[in-house]
Write an enzyme that holds these catalytic residues in place. Structure first.
Site, PDB file in Angstrom:
ATOM      1  N   ASP A 137       0.823  -1.218   0.000  1.00 12.55           N
ATOM      2  CA  ASP A 137       0.000   0.000   0.000  1.00 12.55           C
ATOM      3  C   ASP A 137       0.857   1.268   0.000  1.00 12.55           C
ATOM      4  OD1 ASP A 137      -2.303   1.461   0.019  1.00 12.55           O
ATOM      5  OD2 ASP A 137      -2.711   1.184   2.154  1.00 12.55           O
ATOM      6  N   ASN A 183     -10.524  -3.151  -6.462  1.00 15.22           N
ATOM      7  CA  ASN A 183      -9.681  -2.202  -7.210  1.00 15.22           C
ATOM      8  C   ASN A 183     -10.213  -1.878  -8.606  1.00 15.22           C
ATOM      9  OD1 ASN A 183      -6.518  -3.324  -5.754  1.00 15.22           O
ATOM     10  ND2 ASN A 183      -7.839  -1.625  -5.152  1.00 15.22           N
ATOM     11  N   ARG A 231     -11.232   1.746  -9.561  1.00 13.90           N
ATOM     12  CA  ARG A 231     -10.276   2.812  -9.915  1.00 13.90           C
ATOM     13  C   ARG A 231     -10.430   3.196 -11.385  1.00 13.90           C
ATOM     14  NH1 ARG A 231      -5.048   2.132  -6.158  1.00 13.90           N
ATOM     15  NH2 ARG A 231      -6.202   1.565  -4.309  1.00 13.90           N
ATOM     16  N   ARG A 282       1.676  -4.384   6.618  1.00 11.79           N
ATOM     17  CA  ARG A 282       0.978  -3.355   5.845  1.00 11.79           C
ATOM     18  C   ARG A 282       1.730  -2.032   5.973  1.00 11.79           C
ATOM     19  NH1 ARG A 282      -5.260  -2.191   4.538  1.00 11.79           N
ATOM     20  NH2 ARG A 282      -4.821  -0.612   2.978  1.00 11.79           N
ATOM     21  N   SER A 338      -8.421  -4.807   5.035  1.00 10.31           N
ATOM     22  CA  SER A 338      -8.823  -4.621   3.640  1.00 10.31           C
ATOM     23  C   SER A 338      -9.089  -5.931   2.876  1.00 10.31           C
ATOM     24  CB  SER A 338      -7.797  -3.772   2.890  1.00 10.31           C
ATOM     25  OG  SER A 338      -7.749  -2.487   3.431  1.00 10.31           O
TER      26      SER A 338
HETATM   27  C1  FPP Z   1      -2.036  -0.097  -3.344  1.00  4.54           C
HETATM   28  O1  FPP Z   1      -1.545   1.229  -3.271  1.00  4.54           O
HETATM   29  C2  FPP Z   1      -1.463  -0.765  -4.524  1.00  4.54           C
HETATM   30  C3  FPP Z   1      -2.195  -1.338  -5.514  1.00  4.54           C
HETATM   31  C4  FPP Z   1      -3.659  -1.362  -5.523  1.00  4.54           C
HETATM   32  C5  FPP Z   1      -1.535  -1.932  -6.714  1.00  4.54           C
HETATM   33  C6  FPP Z   1      -0.297  -2.737  -6.453  1.00  4.54           C
HETATM   34  C7  FPP Z   1       0.276  -3.148  -7.752  1.00  4.54           C
HETATM   35  C8  FPP Z   1       1.588  -3.142  -8.076  1.00  4.54           C
HETATM   36  C9  FPP Z   1       2.670  -2.869  -7.103  1.00  4.54           C
HETATM   37  C10 FPP Z   1       2.042  -3.396  -9.493  1.00  4.54           C
HETATM   38  C11 FPP Z   1       2.108  -4.783 -10.009  1.00  4.54           C
HETATM   39  C12 FPP Z   1       2.452  -5.864  -9.059  1.00  4.54           C
HETATM   40  C13 FPP Z   1       3.380  -6.856  -9.240  1.00  4.54           C
HETATM   41  C14 FPP Z   1       3.401  -7.963  -8.263  1.00  4.54           C
HETATM   42  C15 FPP Z   1       4.363  -6.894 -10.342  1.00  4.54           C
HETATM   43  P1  FPP Z   1      -2.558   2.448  -3.489  1.00  4.54           P
HETATM   44  O2  FPP Z   1      -2.566   2.784  -4.922  1.00  4.54           O
HETATM   45  O3  FPP Z   1      -3.893   2.103  -2.922  1.00  4.54           O
HETATM   46  O4  FPP Z   1      -1.863   3.585  -2.671  1.00  4.54           O
HETATM   47  P2  FPP Z   1      -2.580   4.839  -1.991  1.00  4.54           P
HETATM   48  O5  FPP Z   1      -3.345   4.300  -0.820  1.00  4.54           O
HETATM   49  O6  FPP Z   1      -1.426   5.699  -1.591  1.00  4.54           O
HETATM   50  O7  FPP Z   1      -3.459   5.474  -3.034  1.00  4.54           O
END
Ligand code: FPP
Length: 246
Positions: A25, A73, A76, A193, A201
């Site tokens: 996250d 997700n 988004r 986390r 979550s």
């Molecule tokens: C949560 O941070 C992250 C995600 C929903 C996406 C995670 C995906 C990747 C790291 C890319 C692909 C994965 C691999 C394994 C190659 P957020 O966007 O919710 O952060 P925020 O809370 O700051 O908005």
């Protein structure tokens, strides 16, 4: 009446965690703070996944499970969803090329039916190659939700009952676990986390029953092997009782 002083016995140190799970996250906030588009945060986050997976393998962790895309997700923007799916494809293309050298076995947990045919084809190829390896395994949760996983398992179990292959009165926790996406994978010992959020979550709801949690304010793109060491050190200081007394 004789007074017996209770001897204080400290719990023996915990063995290293066998299975670490991470909610990756903070990618969006990391990017926004740098004046970059959110997708840049996911790109940085996927590089960190690579580094942390390699580190876990090197320090003898058996399983690493990461939350890459949840059932929620999809809410988004299309641009962000496409970017995350694109990063996954890029990662799998590259992983396939160097799997033999890296010795990182991959498995995907979640309802994969909603993924693009291109991504599904890559997952199939990755699964086929992964079957050849023993040793460190990274589990990538994709279109994953803990509640969805339990409902999916309940449906599969009900179908087995209708066919006469299972008996509801004999269902055990262990048997139910075999219907989950995570069948065969031991429960996580430690769930991390980052990003300062202190909630679960919908991640590994069934499997986390006795997991130790570790929360940190560090955003996922800034997460380093040294941060993982801190989480493991905190884990070693815990007294896991699994509902008993120690
Ligand atoms: C949560 O941070 C992250 C995600 C929903 C996406 C995670 C995906 C990747 C790291 C890319 C692909 C994965 C691999 C394994 C190659 P957020 O966007 O919710 O952060 P925020 O809370 O700051 O908005």
């Amino acid at each position: 009446m004789a007074f017996f002083k209770k001897k204080s016995v400290s719990a023996p140190p915990l063995p290293p965690p066998k299975h670490i799970a991470i909610i990756m996250d903070g990618n969006g906030r990391w990017a926004t703070r740098k004046g970059l588009p959110r997708t840049a945060g996911h790109a940085a986050g996927s590089e960190v996944f690579r580094r942390i997976a390699t580190y876990c393998r090197d320090i003898g962790i058996s399983y690493l499970t990461v939350y890459a895309f949840s059932t929620e997700n999809w809410k988004r923007s299309e641009e962000e969803v496409t970017a995350i799916m694109g990063l996954l494809k890029k990662y799998l293309f590259e992983a396939l090329e160097k799997m033999e050298k890296d010795q990182i076995k991959l498995r995907f947990l979640g309802d994969l039916t909603r993924l693009s045919p291109e991504l599904l084809a890559l997952i199939d190829r990755t699964n086929a190659v992964s079957e050849k390896y023993e040793g460190f395994q990274a589990n990538i949760c994709l279109n994953y939700g803990g509640r969805d996983e339990i409902v999916h398992a309940a449906r599969a179990f009900a179908r087995a009952c209708v066919k006469g292959e299972a008996n509801p009165d004999e269902l055990t926790e262990m048997q139910f676990g075999s219907y989950l996406y995570s069948a065969g994978i031991p429960d996580p010992d430690l769930i991390i986390r980052p990003s300062g959020e202190v909630r679960v979550s919908n991640f590994l709801l069934w499997q986390s029953a006795y997991a130790e949690y570790y929360f940190t304010d560090v955003l996922w793109p800034d997460f380093t092997p040294a941060e993982l060491d801190k989480a493991i050190a905190a884990y070693h200081g815990r007294n896991r009782r699994f509902g008993g007394v120690k």
